[in-house]
Motif scaffolding. Structure first.
Motif, mmCIF file in Angstrom:
data_model
loop_
_atom_site.group_PDB
_atom_site.id
_atom_site.type_symbol
_atom_site.label_atom_id
_atom_site.label_comp_id
_atom_site.label_asym_id
_atom_site.label_seq_id
_atom_site.Cartn_x
_atom_site.Cartn_y
_atom_site.Cartn_z
ATOM 1 N N ILE A 87 -51.986 73.011 11.230
ATOM 2 C CA ILE A 87 -52.462 73.039 9.848
ATOM 3 C C ILE A 87 -51.974 71.779 9.139
ATOM 4 O O ILE A 87 -50.989 71.152 9.565
ATOM 5 C CB ILE A 87 -51.983 74.293 9.089
ATOM 6 C CG1 ILE A 87 -50.448 74.342 9.038
ATOM 7 C CG2 ILE A 87 -52.541 75.558 9.712
ATOM 8 C CD1 ILE A 87 -49.900 75.460 8.189
ATOM 9 N N THR A 88 -52.656 71.420 8.072
ATOM 10 C CA THR A 88 -52.255 70.246 7.306
ATOM 11 C C THR A 88 -51.101 70.599 6.368
ATOM 12 O O THR A 88 -50.949 71.750 5.951
ATOM 13 C CB THR A 88 -53.445 69.717 6.491
ATOM 14 O OG1 THR A 88 -53.894 70.747 5.593
ATOM 15 C CG2 THR A 88 -54.598 69.329 7.403
ATOM 16 N N ASN A 89 -50.316 69.596 6.021
ATOM 17 C CA ASN A 89 -49.191 69.811 5.111
ATOM 18 C C ASN A 89 -49.657 69.689 3.663
ATOM 19 O O ASN A 89 -50.859 69.679 3.384
ATOM 20 C CB ASN A 89 -48.057 68.825 5.426
ATOM 21 C CG ASN A 89 -48.496 67.373 5.259
ATOM 22 O OD1 ASN A 89 -49.572 67.081 4.761
ATOM 23 N ND2 ASN A 89 -47.647 66.453 5.686
ATOM 24 N N GLU A 90 -48.712 69.591 2.742
ATOM 25 C CA GLU A 90 -49.047 69.537 1.321
ATOM 26 C C GLU A 90 -49.857 68.292 0.971
ATOM 27 O O GLU A 90 -50.628 68.306 0.009
ATOM 28 C CB GLU A 90 -47.766 69.573 0.479
ATOM 29 C CG GLU A 90 -47.000 70.890 0.567
ATOM 30 C CD GLU A 90 -47.802 72.044 0.010
ATOM 31 O OE1 GLU A 90 -48.602 71.817 -0.918
ATOM 32 O OE2 GLU A 90 -47.634 73.177 0.487
ATOM 33 N N GLN A 91 -49.710 67.214 1.730
ATOM 34 C CA GLN A 91 -50.474 65.989 1.481
ATOM 35 C C GLN A 91 -51.751 65.909 2.301
ATOM 36 O O GLN A 91 -52.424 64.878 2.322
ATOM 37 C CB GLN A 91 -49.612 64.751 1.781
ATOM 38 C CG GLN A 91 -48.491 64.508 0.793
ATOM 39 C CD GLN A 91 -47.341 65.482 0.987
ATOM 40 O OE1 GLN A 91 -47.051 65.877 2.119
ATOM 41 N NE2 GLN A 91 -46.682 65.868 -0.094
ATOM 42 N N GLY A 92 -52.113 67.014 2.985
ATOM 43 C CA GLY A 92 -53.324 67.037 3.790
ATOM 44 C C GLY A 92 -53.211 66.315 5.111
ATOM 45 O O GLY A 92 -54.222 66.092 5.783
ATOM 46 N N GLY A 130 -54.346 62.364 11.124
ATOM 47 C CA GLY A 130 -55.268 62.016 10.060
ATOM 48 C C GLY A 130 -54.982 62.768 8.782
ATOM 49 O O GLY A 130 -53.951 63.438 8.638
ATOM 50 N N VAL A 131 -55.933 62.666 7.848
ATOM 51 C CA VAL A 131 -55.814 63.276 6.527
ATOM 52 C C VAL A 131 -57.107 64.018 6.228
ATOM 53 O O VAL A 131 -58.204 63.520 6.534
ATOM 54 C CB VAL A 131 -55.537 62.216 5.439
ATOM 55 C CG1 VAL A 131 -55.348 62.878 4.084
ATOM 56 C CG2 VAL A 131 -54.328 61.369 5.789
ATOM 57 N N PRO A 136 -54.338 70.938 1.334
ATOM 58 C CA PRO A 136 -53.268 71.490 2.179
ATOM 59 C C PRO A 136 -53.721 72.741 2.920
ATOM 60 O O PRO A 136 -54.723 73.379 2.566
ATOM 61 C CB PRO A 136 -52.166 71.807 1.157
ATOM 62 C CG PRO A 136 -52.919 72.116 -0.103
ATOM 63 C CD PRO A 136 -54.155 71.241 -0.089
ATOM 64 N N SER A 137 -52.977 73.089 3.954
ATOM 65 C CA SER A 137 -53.158 74.345 4.716
ATOM 66 C C SER A 137 -54.553 74.453 5.322
ATOM 67 O O SER A 137 -55.110 75.554 5.407
ATOM 68 C CB SER A 137 -52.862 75.560 3.831
ATOM 69 O OG SER A 137 -51.556 75.494 3.298
ATOM 70 N N VAL A 138 -55.127 73.344 5.752
ATOM 71 C CA VAL A 138 -56.405 73.377 6.457
ATOM 72 C C VAL A 138 -56.132 73.656 7.939
ATOM 73 O O VAL A 138 -55.254 73.031 8.544
ATOM 74 C CB VAL A 138 -57.167 72.053 6.288
ATOM 75 C CG1 VAL A 138 -58.453 72.056 7.099
ATOM 76 C CG2 VAL A 138 -57.465 71.797 4.821
ATOM 77 N N THR A 139 -56.861 74.587 8.521
ATOM 78 C CA THR A 139 -56.687 74.915 9.929
ATOM 79 C C THR A 139 -57.409 73.884 10.790
ATOM 80 O O THR A 139 -58.608 73.670 10.632
ATOM 81 C CB THR A 139 -57.225 76.316 10.237
ATOM 82 O OG1 THR A 139 -56.562 77.266 9.396
ATOM 83 C CG2 THR A 139 -57.001 76.683 11.688
ATOM 84 N N VAL A 140 -56.660 73.271 11.696
ATOM 85 C CA VAL A 140 -57.203 72.269 12.616
ATOM 86 C C VAL A 140 -57.098 72.848 14.021
ATOM 87 O O VAL A 140 -56.007 72.971 14.575
ATOM 88 C CB VAL A 140 -56.442 70.935 12.507
ATOM 89 C CG1 VAL A 140 -57.079 69.883 13.408
ATOM 90 C CG2 VAL A 140 -56.406 70.448 11.058
ATOM 91 N N MET A 141 -58.234 73.237 14.611
ATOM 92 C CA MET A 141 -58.260 73.905 15.907
ATOM 93 C C MET A 141 -59.072 73.096 16.912
ATOM 94 O O MET A 141 -60.068 72.467 16.555
ATOM 95 C CB MET A 141 -58.867 75.303 15.779
ATOM 96 C CG MET A 141 -58.035 76.280 14.975
ATOM 97 S SD MET A 141 -56.502 76.759 15.807
ATOM 98 C CE MET A 141 -57.168 77.613 17.240
ATOM 99 N N PHE A 146 -52.123 65.808 9.081
ATOM 100 C CA PHE A 146 -51.978 66.626 10.281
ATOM 101 C C PHE A 146 -51.778 65.714 11.480
ATOM 102 O O PHE A 146 -52.087 64.516 11.451
ATOM 103 C CB PHE A 146 -53.200 67.529 10.500
ATOM 104 C CG PHE A 146 -54.435 66.780 10.911
ATOM 105 C CD1 PHE A 146 -54.770 66.619 12.248
ATOM 106 C CD2 PHE A 146 -55.267 66.219 9.946
ATOM 107 C CE1 PHE A 146 -55.901 65.911 12.621
ATOM 108 C CE2 PHE A 146 -56.406 65.517 10.312
ATOM 109 C CZ PHE A 146 -56.731 65.361 11.650
ATOM 110 N N SER A 147 -51.279 66.295 12.569
ATOM 111 C CA SER A 147 -51.095 65.570 13.825
ATOM 112 C C SER A 147 -51.146 66.571 14.958
ATOM 113 O O SER A 147 -50.502 67.629 14.889
ATOM 114 C CB SER A 147 -49.764 64.811 13.836
ATOM 115 O OG SER A 147 -49.571 64.167 15.076
ATOM 116 N N ILE A 148 -51.894 66.263 16.008
ATOM 117 C CA ILE A 148 -52.062 67.176 17.126
ATOM 118 C C ILE A 148 -52.452 66.386 18.366
ATOM 119 O O ILE A 148 -53.080 65.325 18.269
ATOM 120 C CB ILE A 148 -53.131 68.254 16.813
ATOM 121 C CG1 ILE A 148 -53.172 69.321 17.909
ATOM 122 C CG2 ILE A 148 -54.495 67.625 16.613
ATOM 123 C CD1 ILE A 148 -54.090 70.485 17.595
#
Length: 213
Positions: free
Chosen positions: A61-66, A35-36, A47-52, A68-70
């Motif tokens: 963490i999210t990349n420069e475009q927000g 997601g974004v 960017p750099s949002v911690t996804v736990m 992420f994938s987990i």
């Protein structure tokens, strides 16, 4: 005896089917979450949002475009945290069909009120000059690098720091090579070696033996 044998045969047949059913159930519970993360007011990527995964020591963490994938499990709770934003929670549906789930997570700016800071001048010009001259300024990266490459400090570190694996293995191989080279004969004594005496004099002038005391 026949009942026990029949029970063992039935158990041997049932175990593979039960294991396969359990594996299929576990496989069906695994979900690829992607997601974004964006701001709620301007839809700007964060960017750099911690996804736990809540309750687990696993995340990303999210990349420069927000983006992420987990990998998560159905029913897991995903926590989004970032400095300056209020934390958010998202639950993966248990009745989700398939093994993929997309999410657009919006985060709200968190306002933090700091205590008031009162800046006061020095009472006199003399006191300001004294404090300004005696202030302790921490070293920057260039000064730290300069101190670490100083010759005297490198000599101290070379004597005190333990050898790493590469240095230990090289020393072991050199000692073995020297021992095998003089195997069956008496190795030469450095007391009669002019090069060794020159190196000893240079070390004595540098103060290497004085620093060891």
């Amino acid at each position: 005896m026949k009942r026990r044998l029949l029970f063992l045969v039935t158990l041997a047949i049932a175990i593979p089917f039960a294991s396969k059913a359990q594996f299929e159930k576990l496989k069906d519970s695994v979900v690829q979450l992607y997601g974004v993360v964006m701001t709620a007011d301007s839809l700007r990527a964060i960017p750099s949002v911690t996804v736990m995964i809540k309750g687990q020591n696993r995340g990303t963490i999210t990349n420069e475009q927000g983006v992420f994938s987990i990998v998560v499990m159905k029913g897991d709770i995903v926590e989004f945290t970032s400095i300056g934003y209020k934390p958010k929670l998202a639950t993966i549906p248990r009745e989700l069909e398939g093994n993929q789930f997309s999410l657009l997570q919006l985060m709200v700016t968190d306002t933090v009120y700091l205590p008031a800071t009162i800046i006061k001048p020095r009472p006199t010009k003399e006191q300001f000059e004294r404090d300004f001259v005696n202030v302790n300024i921490p070293d920057d990266d260039i000064e730290i690098a300069r101190k670490n490459t100083d010759e005297s400090k490198r000599r101290v570190l070379a004597r005190t720091l333990p050898r790493d694996g590469r240095e230990s293995s090289n020393m072991f191989l050199r000692n073995n090579a020297q021992r095998y080279y003089y195997n069956g004969q008496t190795p030469p004594q450095n007391i009669f070696n002019p090069a060794a005496w020159a190196e000893f004099i240079q070390a004595w002038k540098r103060g290497d033996f004085k620093n060891q005391n």
